[in-house]
Structures are given as structure tokens and as C-alpha cells.
Design an enzyme around this catalytic site. Sequence first.
Site, PDB file in Angstrom:
ATOM      1  N   VAL A  18      34.906  49.358  31.085  1.00 29.27           N
ATOM      2  CA  VAL A  18      33.748  48.537  30.738  1.00 29.27           C
ATOM      3  C   VAL A  18      32.660  48.655  31.802  1.00 29.27           C
ATOM      4  O   VAL A  18      31.503  48.983  31.511  1.00 29.27           O
ATOM      5  CB  VAL A  18      34.193  47.060  30.584  1.00 29.27           C
ATOM      6  CG1 VAL A  18      32.996  46.148  30.423  1.00 29.27           C
ATOM      7  CG2 VAL A  18      35.146  46.918  29.415  1.00 29.27           C
ATOM      8  N   THR A  93      40.672  40.575  32.883  1.00 29.95           N
ATOM      9  CA  THR A  93      41.026  39.201  32.494  1.00 29.95           C
ATOM     10  C   THR A  93      42.332  39.284  31.700  1.00 29.95           C
ATOM     11  O   THR A  93      42.332  39.113  30.482  1.00 29.95           O
ATOM     12  CB  THR A  93      39.911  38.573  31.626  1.00 29.95           C
ATOM     13  OG1 THR A  93      39.561  39.495  30.573  1.00 29.95           O
ATOM     14  CG2 THR A  93      38.677  38.267  32.427  1.00 29.95           C
ATOM     15  N   GLU A 153      30.675  42.850  26.054  1.00 26.91           N
ATOM     16  CA  GLU A 153      30.592  44.266  25.669  1.00 26.91           C
ATOM     17  C   GLU A 153      31.378  44.490  24.376  1.00 26.91           C
ATOM     18  O   GLU A 153      32.310  43.759  24.095  1.00 26.91           O
ATOM     19  CB  GLU A 153      31.132  45.155  26.793  1.00 26.91           C
ATOM     20  CG  GLU A 153      32.534  44.792  27.304  1.00 26.91           C
ATOM     21  CD  GLU A 153      33.674  45.253  26.428  1.00 26.91           C
ATOM     22  OE1 GLU A 153      33.458  46.224  25.688  1.00 26.91           O
ATOM     23  OE2 GLU A 153      34.765  44.660  26.477  1.00 26.91           O
ATOM     24  N   LYS A 206      32.048  37.605  20.904  1.00 31.85           N
ATOM     25  CA  LYS A 206      32.947  38.683  21.332  1.00 31.85           C
ATOM     26  C   LYS A 206      34.370  38.468  20.815  1.00 31.85           C
ATOM     27  O   LYS A 206      34.961  39.329  20.144  1.00 31.85           O
ATOM     28  CB  LYS A 206      32.928  38.771  22.864  1.00 31.85           C
ATOM     29  CG  LYS A 206      33.975  39.681  23.466  1.00 31.85           C
ATOM     30  CD  LYS A 206      33.782  41.118  23.038  1.00 31.85           C
ATOM     31  CE  LYS A 206      35.000  41.966  23.260  1.00 31.85           C
ATOM     32  NZ  LYS A 206      35.027  42.743  24.427  1.00 31.85           N
ATOM     33  N   ASN A 210      36.294  40.755  17.755  1.00 33.52           N
ATOM     34  CA  ASN A 210      37.530  41.517  17.962  1.00 33.52           C
ATOM     35  C   ASN A 210      38.666  40.959  17.120  1.00 33.52           C
ATOM     36  O   ASN A 210      39.447  41.697  16.529  1.00 33.52           O
ATOM     37  CB  ASN A 210      37.926  41.492  19.444  1.00 33.52           C
ATOM     38  CG  ASN A 210      37.298  42.652  20.204  1.00 33.52           C
ATOM     39  OD1 ASN A 210      36.572  43.447  19.630  1.00 33.52           O
ATOM     40  ND2 ASN A 210      37.568  42.735  21.484  1.00 33.52           N
ATOM     41  N   GLY A 255      47.501  52.349   9.597  1.00 35.15           N
ATOM     42  CA  GLY A 255      48.137  53.085  10.681  1.00 35.15           C
ATOM     43  C   GLY A 255      49.477  52.481  11.039  1.00 35.15           C
ATOM     44  O   GLY A 255      50.030  51.668  10.291  1.00 35.15           O
ATOM     45  N   CYS A 262      42.098  45.536  24.077  1.00 35.73           N
ATOM     46  CA  CYS A 262      41.349  44.336  23.662  1.00 35.73           C
ATOM     47  C   CYS A 262      41.945  43.554  22.493  1.00 35.73           C
ATOM     48  O   CYS A 262      42.122  42.347  22.597  1.00 35.73           O
ATOM     49  CB  CYS A 262      39.913  44.724  23.326  1.00 35.73           C
ATOM     50  SG  CYS A 262      38.976  45.169  24.786  1.00 35.73           S
ATOM     51  N   LYS A 323      44.892  55.221  20.375  1.00 38.94           N
ATOM     52  CA  LYS A 323      44.101  55.914  19.359  1.00 38.94           C
ATOM     53  C   LYS A 323      43.662  57.234  19.985  1.00 38.94           C
ATOM     54  O   LYS A 323      43.887  57.447  21.192  1.00 38.94           O
ATOM     55  CB  LYS A 323      42.897  55.081  18.920  1.00 38.94           C
ATOM     56  CG  LYS A 323      41.912  54.813  20.040  1.00 38.94           C
ATOM     57  CD  LYS A 323      40.695  54.075  19.512  1.00 38.94           C
ATOM     58  CE  LYS A 323      39.617  54.033  20.569  1.00 38.94           C
ATOM     59  NZ  LYS A 323      38.418  53.344  20.134  1.00 38.94           N
ATOM     60  N   ARG A 330      47.198  51.176  27.081  1.00 40.14           N
ATOM     61  CA  ARG A 330      47.429  49.731  27.074  1.00 40.14           C
ATOM     62  C   ARG A 330      47.726  49.214  25.661  1.00 40.14           C
ATOM     63  O   ARG A 330      46.997  49.489  24.727  1.00 40.14           O
ATOM     64  CB  ARG A 330      46.205  49.004  27.670  1.00 40.14           C
ATOM     65  CG  ARG A 330      46.113  49.216  29.177  1.00 40.14           C
ATOM     66  CD  ARG A 330      44.902  48.550  29.776  1.00 40.14           C
ATOM     67  NE  ARG A 330      43.669  49.269  29.502  1.00 40.14           N
ATOM     68  CZ  ARG A 330      42.479  48.899  29.980  1.00 40.14           C
ATOM     69  NH1 ARG A 330      42.367  47.822  30.725  1.00 40.14           N
ATOM     70  NH2 ARG A 330      41.399  49.613  29.706  1.00 40.14           N
TER      71      ARG A 330
END
Length: 429
Positions: A18, A93, A153, A206, A210, A255, A262, A323, A330
Amino acid sequence: MNNENKPTKVVVVGCGYVGLTAAACLADLGHVVVGVENNADRLASLRQGKAPFFEPDLDALVASGQTGNRLSFTEDLTAAVVDADVVLVSVPTPSLGDGAADLTIVESVVSALSKSLPSGAVVVLKSTVPIGTSTQVVGWLGRSDVEVVANPEFLQAGQAVKAFQHPDRVVVGASNKEAGHKVAALYAGLNAPVIITDQRSAELIKYASNTYLALRLSFVNTVATLCEQGGGDATTVLAGMGLDHRIGSAFLQPGPGWGGSCFPKDTRALAAVIRNAEADDTMLEAALAANQKRLRQMVKVATRAVGGSLHGKKIAVLGLTFKAGTDDLRDSPSLAIAKGLVAAGAKVTSYDPMVSVSPEGARHAGSALEAAKEAEVVMVLTEWPEFTELDLSSLAEAMAGNQIIDTRGLLNKESCQAAGLVLWQVGKG
Ligand code: UDX
Ligand code: UDX
């Protein structure tokens, strides 16, 4: 540029995916940027003009920013911020045990900043933080002459530079109008709608974005499982849904489960926020649970492919990153699936074009063909382009069995059949 027509000095604290993307892209927009990084290896790599992780187009911007004297890196946080106009905080975080975000690193960075910041500076929270954190940061700073702005972001790994340079929107949350405009001005060179709102709303945009996408993907994979077990073609079903303009066609690819740095973390964190507010977190918990089930479902598919028990069976896992286009592992679905295979007694060999480690209990292979050697089953878990071009005849020759499990919809049934392989396709009965 700021009011006196000199370039804005931006300090970015934490040069990960980021922070580094923001630092390099802001320098490219003409600002003077200093990246602060406390990991010595990462810092050394940055100073040589190289991102310490793989992200397309980033190395070039890191190098050109430094040669153009608009971008530099240091470990010295307090010295970097003494003349800063804007300080972006982009440190981790991570999740606490109950899913809530751990703000310890943010707090220590902000406390370290507070004595050195010049009057009138703006502290920008880029890290994904729970709703209300901006207010907490005001307290940690203890400076009435420094403003705090939330500016989340929305970068996707593998296309972070592109996402920064061509964002769907720029979100700025500020209680002070002037500070909000100062942060919005950082992005003046970009062609994107700017939403200026209060801090809490910016923080929630944000998390809600997500989490909404994670919910959507859990639903997509539920449709896929339904077709896989009961018949039908989820790809066609989802394409049919996507043509409805109210639904749209993006983020409808089934998938093996969703992951990354995230979606899992942010969904757990928003669920924790919702619980604390005594609101209903059922949908979020269901999306998380459905994703775990989907991962276990992939192990079941492998179990069926070997005709019963995985014990002692050799399985090749192709793709470890969460991906394609990134070396980020992660919360990768591949790792969870590999763990499930190993726990069931399978002998797992893995290959990924970007990473040379293997999951615990698995063996590393240097190529897809090497991984497939004497395997009963080959599982394609990441949509790397090279897996669409697998030499199927050589793969069939190398394998002991003939089963291919394609969790990303990359392979063609007829081509597999021609090579003597039996293909299980994601979302197809
Ligand atoms: C991270 C978080 O995961 C995300 O929730 C948050 O929104 C932004 O920061 P990312 O950039 O992907 O996202 O993390 P990571 O690649 O781990 O980068 C964090 C960087 O900060 C690392 O380079 C780390 O070394 C650095 N860091 C950490 C500091 O410079 N100072 C610290 O005190 C701690
Ligand atoms: C995500 C958000 O998209 C981004 O806005 C935010 O800032 C960070 O988190 P990222 O984690 O990099 O980005 O990847 P993303 O492309 O969103 O994919 C997340 C997961 O969903 C991956 O495991 C991916 O394979 C999966 N996915 C995505 C699908 O299974 N199907 C899809 O159609 C899209």
C-alpha cells in the site's frame, strides 16, 4: 503543489504494497515523497530502486522517482516528518483473536510522529482501520494544530499501480475542510471522482466495499457449488446475472475460495465492529463460513478424484498465491487447501511461478511438469496464465493418474480429453 507553489512534501510511513505504491505514484504525480521503512532489508532494496515484493510497473516508478529526486527512503521517521505537509500512515493493521484490527503499530507510529510534526501538517490514515480510528488518532497525536484525515486505499495486488493511477474514486474523510482539500489535491493529476466526507464515513466506505465484494464472492461460489453438485454451468449462470446492469459482470468469477491480505481480514474486522455496535453480523459471518466451506469442498473434490481416501496419494498443486499477478501468499486459498490435503495424508507437491516456498508438509517443484510427476491428481488453484498453456500431453505422460481439477476455469475439456485426462471444472456439473 501547495499554496506557495512549491511541491507538497509527502512522507509515507510503511513501504509495503500500500505505502510503496502510494509513495511511488505520488512522486510520479510531481510531489516530493519520502518513504519511511523500518525493515532494514526492505530499505536496502528500496534504495536500490527495487520494490521488496513483486508488483507490476512498481520498480520502474521507484527507480525513476529516485533518479528524479522526487522520491527517497529513510528509516528515520522523526527526521523525515519535520518539514512534512502530509504524512501518510500505511503500516499493518493485523487481525486480533476476535477478528478486530490491531492498532498497536498505528498507535506507536502516530505517537512517534507527534513531537516532530510541523504546525499545519496533515496526518492521513491509509491503513485500513476500524470506524472511529481517526478520532482515536487525534487523541494519540495530542496536537490541536495537526489535522487527521481518512483516505483509504482500494489497490488490488497485481495491478496496484494501475489502480492508483486510474482509481474508481478517491475517498477523503475529514472534519476540517481545508485539510480534506489538501489531501484531495494530492490526487489532482488523476481523472477520478473525489468523495469528500466525514472521517467515519470514509473509513466505512473502505470496509463496506471490501466486505461487500467478499459477500458477493461467497455467493458466486455458492452458485458454483450448486452447479458442480446438481448440474448446470455456473459460468453461464453468472454471465447471465452480470448482464443485469444492476448486478454488473465484475467479480463474478467462481474459484476455490477467496483470500488475500484484505478480504478475510477486513470482513472479520467489520464483523467485530458490527458486533460491538450491537448490530447484526449474520451476513458477514455467513460469508466467512461459506468461504471456509468452499475451501474444504475443494479437498473433497480431490478426495473424490482419487476414488476415496487421499492417504498416501500424490497430489500436485499448481499455484500458491491468492491470485495471479502477485507473490503475496497472505490468506491464500491454495495454502488452506494444501493444508487440508496434507492433513488427509496426501503427498503434496506444489509449484508457483512466483514463489519458491512450499506449504508446510508439501514438497517444492520447479515447474508444473515436475510437480505433476507421478501425481494421481493435478489441482490448478491460481489463475496464472502459464497454466492455460500447459502441455497436456506431457502432463498426462508425467502423471500416474489422469485427473485434473481446474478451480479457476482455465482449461478446456476437449483438449484434456484428447490428452487422456479427465477434467473437473469449477462451476460445472
Ligand atoms: C498493510 C496492512 O495489511 C493494511 O491493512 C493496511 O491498510 C496498510 O498496511 P500492506 O502494505 O499490504 O498493507 O502491508 P505490508 O506489505 O506488510 O507493509 C507494511 C510495511 O510497513 C512493511 O514494509 C513494514 O516493514 C513497514 N513497517 C511496519 C514500518 O515501516 N514501520 C512499522 O512500525 C511497522
Ligand atoms: C482487494 C480489493 O479488491 C481492493 O480494492 C482492496 O484495496 C484490497 O483487497 P486484492 O486482495 O488485491 O484486493 O485482490 P482481489 O482482486 O480483490 O481478489 C481477492 C480474492 O478474490 C482473490 O482470492 C481472488 O482470486 C478472488 N476473486 C476475485 C474471485 O475468486 N473471483 C473474482 O471474480 C474476483
